[in-house]
Write a protein that holds these residues in place. Structure first.
Motif, mmCIF file in Angstrom:
data_model
loop_
_atom_site.group_PDB
_atom_site.id
_atom_site.type_symbol
_atom_site.label_atom_id
_atom_site.label_comp_id
_atom_site.label_asym_id
_atom_site.label_seq_id
_atom_site.Cartn_x
_atom_site.Cartn_y
_atom_site.Cartn_z
ATOM 1 N N MET A 63 9.280 -32.325 -35.647
ATOM 2 C CA MET A 63 10.521 -32.546 -36.079
ATOM 3 C C MET A 63 10.945 -33.769 -35.143
ATOM 4 S SD MET A 63 13.126 -29.529 -34.898
ATOM 5 C CE MET A 63 14.748 -29.426 -34.986
ATOM 6 N N THR A 64 11.928 -34.138 -35.364
ATOM 7 C CA THR A 64 13.266 -35.587 -35.072
ATOM 8 C C THR A 64 13.074 -35.120 -33.665
ATOM 9 O OG1 THR A 64 12.663 -37.209 -36.529
ATOM 10 C CG2 THR A 64 14.535 -37.301 -34.959
ATOM 11 N N PRO A 65 13.645 -35.603 -32.460
ATOM 12 C CA PRO A 65 14.680 -34.420 -31.390
ATOM 13 C C PRO A 65 15.733 -34.992 -31.948
ATOM 14 C CG PRO A 65 13.063 -36.193 -30.364
ATOM 15 C CD PRO A 65 13.056 -36.272 -31.950
ATOM 16 N N GLY A 66 17.122 -34.413 -31.215
ATOM 17 C CA GLY A 66 18.206 -34.586 -31.342
ATOM 18 C C GLY A 66 18.547 -35.741 -30.706
ATOM 19 N N PRO A 67 19.749 -36.569 -30.130
ATOM 20 C CA PRO A 67 20.516 -36.987 -30.065
ATOM 21 C C PRO A 67 20.290 -36.097 -27.940
ATOM 22 C CG PRO A 67 21.272 -37.280 -31.075
ATOM 23 C CD PRO A 67 20.542 -35.879 -31.002
ATOM 24 N N GLY A 68 20.392 -37.324 -26.977
ATOM 25 C CA GLY A 68 20.219 -36.424 -25.700
ATOM 26 C C GLY A 68 20.031 -37.077 -24.853
ATOM 27 N N PRO A 69 20.230 -36.930 -23.640
ATOM 28 C CA PRO A 69 20.083 -37.966 -22.082
ATOM 29 C C PRO A 69 18.758 -38.947 -22.017
ATOM 30 C CG PRO A 69 20.366 -35.885 -21.027
ATOM 31 C CD PRO A 69 20.129 -35.840 -22.794
ATOM 32 N N THR A 70 17.954 -38.092 -22.551
ATOM 33 C CA THR A 70 16.188 -38.314 -21.836
ATOM 34 C C THR A 70 15.837 -39.761 -22.371
ATOM 35 O OG1 THR A 70 15.329 -35.940 -22.798
ATOM 36 C CG2 THR A 70 13.873 -37.586 -22.103
ATOM 37 N N SER A 71 16.045 -40.445 -23.543
ATOM 38 C CA SER A 71 15.941 -41.059 -24.432
ATOM 39 C C SER A 71 16.698 -43.093 -23.190
ATOM 40 C CB SER A 71 15.889 -41.298 -25.701
ATOM 41 O OG SER A 71 14.894 -40.675 -26.339
ATOM 42 N N GLY A 72 18.243 -42.100 -23.104
ATOM 43 C CA GLY A 72 19.505 -43.234 -22.807
ATOM 44 C C GLY A 72 18.551 -43.664 -21.205
ATOM 45 N N SER A 73 17.853 -42.417 -20.572
ATOM 46 C CA SER A 73 17.061 -43.159 -19.061
ATOM 47 C C SER A 73 16.432 -43.372 -19.120
ATOM 48 C CB SER A 73 17.110 -41.789 -18.484
ATOM 49 O OG SER A 73 16.089 -41.019 -19.807
ATOM 50 N N ARG A 74 15.868 -43.741 -20.599
ATOM 51 C CA ARG A 74 14.750 -45.229 -20.724
ATOM 52 C C ARG A 74 14.898 -46.688 -20.285
ATOM 53 N NH1 ARG A 74 10.582 -41.706 -22.118
ATOM 54 N NH2 ARG A 74 11.116 -39.391 -21.925
ATOM 55 N N LEU A 75 16.106 -47.058 -20.444
ATOM 56 C CA LEU A 75 16.573 -48.465 -20.500
ATOM 57 C C LEU A 75 16.699 -48.706 -19.160
ATOM 58 C CD1 LEU A 75 18.335 -50.307 -21.943
ATOM 59 C CD2 LEU A 75 20.523 -49.507 -20.329
ATOM 60 N N PRO A 76 15.695 -48.268 -17.668
ATOM 61 C CA PRO A 76 15.523 -49.463 -17.068
ATOM 62 C C PRO A 76 14.558 -49.337 -17.335
ATOM 63 C CG PRO A 76 16.815 -47.138 -16.017
ATOM 64 C CD PRO A 76 16.809 -47.266 -17.459
ATOM 65 N N GLN A 77 12.714 -49.228 -18.026
ATOM 66 C CA GLN A 77 12.375 -49.017 -18.290
ATOM 67 C C GLN A 77 12.097 -50.443 -19.414
ATOM 68 O OE1 GLN A 77 13.062 -46.605 -18.173
ATOM 69 N NE2 GLN A 77 11.423 -44.164 -17.036
ATOM 70 N N LEU A 78 12.608 -50.598 -19.951
ATOM 71 C CA LEU A 78 12.459 -51.434 -21.338
ATOM 72 C C LEU A 78 12.848 -52.395 -20.687
ATOM 73 C CD1 LEU A 78 14.252 -48.436 -23.991
ATOM 74 C CD2 LEU A 78 12.225 -49.936 -24.434
ATOM 75 N N LEU A 79 13.965 -52.225 -19.659
ATOM 76 C CA LEU A 79 14.870 -53.626 -18.654
ATOM 77 C C LEU A 79 13.611 -54.371 -18.215
ATOM 78 C CD1 LEU A 79 18.365 -52.406 -18.305
ATOM 79 C CD2 LEU A 79 17.683 -54.440 -20.036
ATOM 80 N N VAL A 80 12.512 -53.553 -17.278
ATOM 81 C CA VAL A 80 12.614 -53.779 -17.058
ATOM 82 C C VAL A 80 10.635 -54.810 -17.844
ATOM 83 C CG1 VAL A 80 10.169 -53.809 -15.037
ATOM 84 C CG2 VAL A 80 12.609 -52.763 -14.893
ATOM 85 N N SER A 81 10.314 -53.997 -18.693
ATOM 86 C CA SER A 81 9.140 -55.083 -19.203
ATOM 87 C C SER A 81 9.986 -55.970 -20.581
ATOM 88 C CB SER A 81 9.189 -53.872 -21.015
ATOM 89 O OG SER A 81 8.586 -52.456 -20.399
ATOM 90 N N VAL A 82 11.377 -55.962 -20.241
ATOM 91 C CA VAL A 82 11.936 -57.352 -21.248
ATOM 92 C C VAL A 82 11.625 -58.146 -20.653
ATOM 93 C CG1 VAL A 82 13.733 -58.224 -22.616
ATOM 94 C CG2 VAL A 82 12.397 -55.710 -23.227
ATOM 95 N N LEU A 83 11.787 -57.932 -19.390
ATOM 96 C CA LEU A 83 12.504 -59.040 -18.192
ATOM 97 C C LEU A 83 11.685 -59.402 -17.827
ATOM 98 C CD1 LEU A 83 13.708 -60.469 -15.666
ATOM 99 C CD2 LEU A 83 13.187 -58.773 -14.604
ATOM 100 N N LEU A 84 9.884 -59.248 -17.474
ATOM 101 C CA LEU A 84 8.420 -59.060 -17.467
ATOM 102 C C LEU A 84 7.801 -59.666 -18.486
ATOM 103 C CD1 LEU A 84 7.206 -56.329 -15.213
ATOM 104 C CD2 LEU A 84 7.576 -58.383 -14.270
ATOM 105 N N LEU A 85 8.326 -59.795 -20.093
ATOM 106 C CA LEU A 85 7.588 -60.355 -20.928
ATOM 107 C C LEU A 85 8.338 -61.778 -21.077
ATOM 108 C CD1 LEU A 85 5.869 -60.339 -23.057
ATOM 109 C CD2 LEU A 85 7.374 -59.611 -24.057
ATOM 110 N N GLY A 86 9.170 -61.720 -20.954
ATOM 111 C CA GLY A 86 10.135 -63.024 -20.814
ATOM 112 C C GLY A 86 10.189 -64.291 -19.883
#
Length: 414
Positions: A1-24
């Motif tokens: 079942m697909t989880p609905g919108p919520g704060p959990t995924s939004g809180s993952r932006l810092p990890q994504l930002l660090v990943s993209v920065l390191l990859l770049g």
């Protein structure tokens, strides 16, 4: 079942930002110096260096497409880990040999896979941010793109310092380590949210339609012009205008620095603004950039042209990814790989195109040709009729769920 919108995924932006920065940083540390490694360290001829770089690009096209399809079958971090582990091994392997056959094998088996890391990170970002709602995708993707630009503003400087200090061996080892470090914030990202069930082959929501191919061709021409222009501009500056070599670095640094606030400013656009229209404006600005730079001869004017270039690259780079993802809402991995492959295809064409044009007609003519390619790309994008879905109507796609893409009109309804 697909989880609905919520704060959990939004809180993952810092990890994504660090990943993209390191990859770049990893990508930009080695990118400007890989050709020099082949020429200086491995003593390859110009043709051998060209083949080596082309093998990496062709491998990148194949691996990006394969991992994109794998991501769509079962969204997870596994394809991203593959795309990060392979170049880490590959750059370490380059420290052990300069035999040409082995270099080509390493390029095909390991280095090309590193080109799939970028689309995989942005596929993960789209999946996580779509679940959070509240405009997370609209804000998050430009933020990620600005971090990528920031990494490319500082990565080459780090690479130059390490090269002067430890030579190519030190640079290759540090690059391998940097690719491995990208996996750390991904480990902290947590499980990937469940995707809607994968549609059957031939479903219009995942099929590449004629308008979709026009969009891909448009971005390919844009990226070809971007990369060919990057080849022609330094030569135009130092040969035609007889400016010092240091001015080349100044112009490219100005462009990279402009990209960061330009990408971030896209988060301020109202949600009702159409991505298609904004991207067209960005492409039109790119055409104007090439016309202006070909007509400029003084440094103040040339620096001014880089403002236009930086804004154009930020707009097309940040919105182009989500725009293509919106066109294939049930195939995020495939869509992101398709966008990234337009850049890879452009890299295969650009060097030969820029070199041949400059040799036959001069460096100013090469820049004008880049402007013509950008103009054709603009026309192709304008001619691709858009659906009345998220890809055309706004900057914020609807969160996936019961009212997500499975219930939207397919990409064929154009």
């Amino acid at each position: 079942m697909t989880p609905g919108p919520g704060p959990t995924s939004g809180s993952r932006l810092p990890q994504l930002l660090v990943s993209v920065l390191l990859l770049g940083i990893a990508d930009s540390m080695i990118g400007p110096y890989l050709v020099l490694f082949g020429a200086d360290e491995a003593q390859l001829s110009p043709l051998q260096v060209g083949v080596f770089i082309s093998v990496i690009a062709v491998s990148g096209l194949a691996v990006s497409t394969w991992l994109g399809r794998r991501y769509d079958r079962s969204a997870s971090r596994a394809p991203a880990f593959i795309a990060l582990a392979a170049p880490a091994v590959g750059y370490l392997a380059l420290t052990t040999t300069t035999r040409y056959a082995m270099l080509l094998l390493i390029a095909a088996a390991f280095l090309g896979a590193g080109m799939a890391a970028f689309p995989q990170l942005f596929s993960l970002a789209r999946t996580h941010l779509d679940r959070s709602g509240g405009g997370a995708t609209r804000r998050g993707t430009p933020a990620l793109r600005s971090v990528w630009s920031l990494a490319w503003a500082i990565g080459p400087l780090i690479g130059a310092a390490v090269l002067a200090w430890q030579g190519y061996r030190g640079l290759l080892v540090l690059t391998a380590l940097a690719f491995a470090l990208v996996a750390v914030p991904l480990l902290l990202l947590g499980a990937t949210p469940a995707m809607p069930s994968h549609p059957a082959t031939g479903d219009p929501s995942i099929r590449l339609t004629r308008p979709m191919l026009l969009v891909a061709a448009s971005f390919t021409l844009f990226h070809t012009a971007m990369l060919a222009g990057s080849v022609a501009l330094p030569l135009y500056l130092t040969r035609t205008l007889e400016r010092p070599d240091g001015d080349v670095g100044l112009l490219f640094s100005v462009c990279a620095l402009v990209e960061v606030p330009a990408a971030l400013s896209l988060t301020l656009l109202p949600a009702r603004v159409r991505k298609h229209s904004v991207i067209l404006l960005g492409m039109g600005l790119f055409v104007a950039y090439f016309l202006l730079v070909a007509a400029s001869s003084s440094m103040p004017l040339l620096i001014g042209t880089q403002l236009a270039r930086g804004v154009a690259l930020a707009v097309v780079g940040a919105l182009g990814i989500t725009y293509v993802q919106d066109l294939l809402p049930l195939a995020t991995g495939r869509a992101t790989a398709l966008y990234a492959n337009t850049l890879t295809t452009g890299s295969l064409i650009s060097g030969i195109l820029a070199g041949a044009t400059a040799q036959a007609l001069g460096y100013r003519a090469a820049l004008l040709l880049c402007g013509a390619l950008s103009a054709v790309g603009c026309v192709l994008l304008a001619s691709a009729r858009q659906p009345r879905g998220a890809a055309d109507t706004d900057l914020e796609p609807e969160p996936l769920g019961e009212s997500g893409p499975g219930h939207q009109r397919s990409s064929e309804n154009r």
